[in-house]
Design a protein around this motif. Structure first.
Motif, short mmCIF file in Angstrom:
data_model
loop_
_atom_site.label_atom_id
_atom_site.label_comp_id
_atom_site.label_asym_id
_atom_site.label_seq_id
_atom_site.Cartn_x
_atom_site.Cartn_y
_atom_site.Cartn_z
N GLY A 15 2.84 5.77 -6.97
CA GLY A 15 1.75 6.22 -7.83
C GLY A 15 1.68 7.74 -7.93
O GLY A 15 1.54 8.29 -9.02
N LEU A 16 1.78 8.43 -6.78
CA LEU A 16 1.74 9.89 -6.78
C LEU A 16 2.95 10.48 -7.51
O LEU A 16 2.82 11.47 -8.23
CB LEU A 16 1.68 10.41 -5.34
N THR A 17 4.11 9.85 -7.32
CA THR A 17 5.31 10.32 -8.02
C THR A 17 5.14 10.15 -9.53
O THR A 17 5.51 11.04 -10.31
CB THR A 17 6.55 9.54 -7.55
N SER B 236 11.75 3.49 4.68
CA SER B 236 12.05 2.18 5.25
C SER B 236 10.98 1.15 4.91
O SER B 236 11.26 -0.05 4.89
CB SER B 236 12.21 2.28 6.77
N LEU B 237 9.76 1.59 4.64
CA LEU B 237 8.70 0.67 4.26
C LEU B 237 8.69 0.39 2.76
O LEU B 237 8.08 -0.58 2.31
CB LEU B 237 7.33 1.22 4.69
N MET B 238 9.37 1.26 1.98
CA MET B 238 9.44 1.06 0.53
C MET B 238 10.77 0.47 0.07
O MET B 238 10.88 -0.02 -1.04
CB MET B 238 9.24 2.40 -0.19
N GLY B 239 11.80 0.56 0.93
CA GLY B 239 13.12 0.07 0.54
C GLY B 239 13.85 1.02 -0.38
O GLY B 239 14.65 0.60 -1.22
N ALA C 131 0.83 -1.21 0.00
CA ALA C 131 0.00 0.00 0.00
C ALA C 131 0.86 1.26 0.00
O ALA C 131 0.58 2.22 -0.73
CB ALA C 131 -0.94 -0.01 1.21
N VAL C 132 1.92 1.26 0.81
CA VAL C 132 2.83 2.42 0.85
C VAL C 132 3.48 2.61 -0.51
O VAL C 132 3.58 3.73 -1.03
CB VAL C 132 3.91 2.23 1.95
N PHE C 133 3.92 1.51 -1.11
CA PHE C 133 4.56 1.60 -2.43
C PHE C 133 3.57 2.12 -3.47
O PHE C 133 3.92 2.96 -4.30
CB PHE C 133 5.08 0.22 -2.84
#
Length: 282
Positions: A124-126, A161-164, A117-119
């Protein structure tokens, strides 16, 4: 040749190829972190039948470890040129590290859907901004106060940290929206890569240790091939081929216009976001 050795060899070959693809795309799109490596690792580990429960955090933790040497080399080069805003780095240092550690604690207990979800949201916004945004978009001519800057640093640490990722995607956006030159934004972001990747990789080793032990039948997770949520094979084999392939991506990038690169990378990010969104919904 035993089945486990065969799986190990296929995994190693897959990681070498994935590292090359990551390096090519990184050179082409001007990124060097998890935006590219996480989705590639995800598909590779899916093919290797790594359990869904640990697949996404294993990709993120491995990506953070891969970023460590790249971010150190990048920061030293930018610092030598005097392009890094060290005052901003000092303001961000503590909240970014706190955010990274908080993200690592979340990783210890969060389901795979949280990482996806974070990714989906950030990438997506980027991607939407790259496809439809304008260089004239600004929030101000100077950076906001210290409290806001520290809060932004905390958010960058948690999300990265949640996306790597090394944080450059987020910090570049923040700095350019406040009229900082893109070259200074990129240089300053290289310092964040160190602040995020080292504690992040260590945090994912800690976060994944008990979970990795729960899946002893998966070669990618067995010690000494993994430490918690960091695949040692991924770390070792990704780096050389990604370094070798990156110059070819850079050469290709210089043959394209800035706008074509933005469209290509934006489309890539949206495609990855939709891929992860589909895996959540379906």
């Amino acid at each position: 040749m035993g089945i486990e050795l065969q799986e190990m060899l296929w995994l190693g070959l897959g990681l070498l190829i994935a590292g090359g693809v990551t390096g090519l795309l990184a050179g082409l799109f001007g990124v060097g972190g998890g935006t590219v490596s996480v989705p590639i690792l995800y598909e590779l580990f899916r093919y290797m039948e790594v359990p869904e429960e640990v697949r996404m955090p294993l990709c993120v933790g491995t990506s953070l470890a891969i970023i460590v040497p790249t971010s150190i080399r990048s920061f030293r080069a930018h610092y030598a040129r005097g392009a890094v805003d060290m005052n901003l780095v000092r303001l961000w240092a503590v909240p970014v590290v706190i955010g990274v550690l908080a993200g690592s604690l979340i990783a210890r207990h969060a389901p795979a859907e949280v990482f996806k979800a974070v990714f989906v949201v950030v990438a997506g916004l980027t991607g939407i901004r790259l496809l439809f945004g304008k260089d004239s978009w600004r929030l101000g001519d100077i950076l906001p106060g210290r409290a806001v800057i520290r809060a932004v640093g905390l958010a960058i640490g948690v999300l990265s940290s949640l996306m790597g990722i090394g944080g450059g995607q987020l910090s570049n956006l923040f700095m350019t929206l406040y009229s900082r030159p893109i070259h200074q934004a990129v240089a300053t972001s290289s310092a964040l890569g160190i602040l995020i990747s080292i504690p992040g990789a260590l945090g994912y080793i800690y976060a994944g240790w008990p979970n990795a032990a729960a899946y002893p039948g998966v070669a990618a997770l067995q010690p000494p091939l993994a430490l918690g949520y960091v695949s040692l094979l991924g770390f070792i084999l990704f780096i050389p081929t990604s370094i070798l392939a990156a110059p070819f991506g850079v050469k290709l990038a210089h043959s394209l216009s800035k706008r074509r690169l933005e469209i290509a990378f934006g489309a890539f990010l949206l495609a990855i976001s939709l891929r992860f969104l589909a895996s959540i919904v379906i």
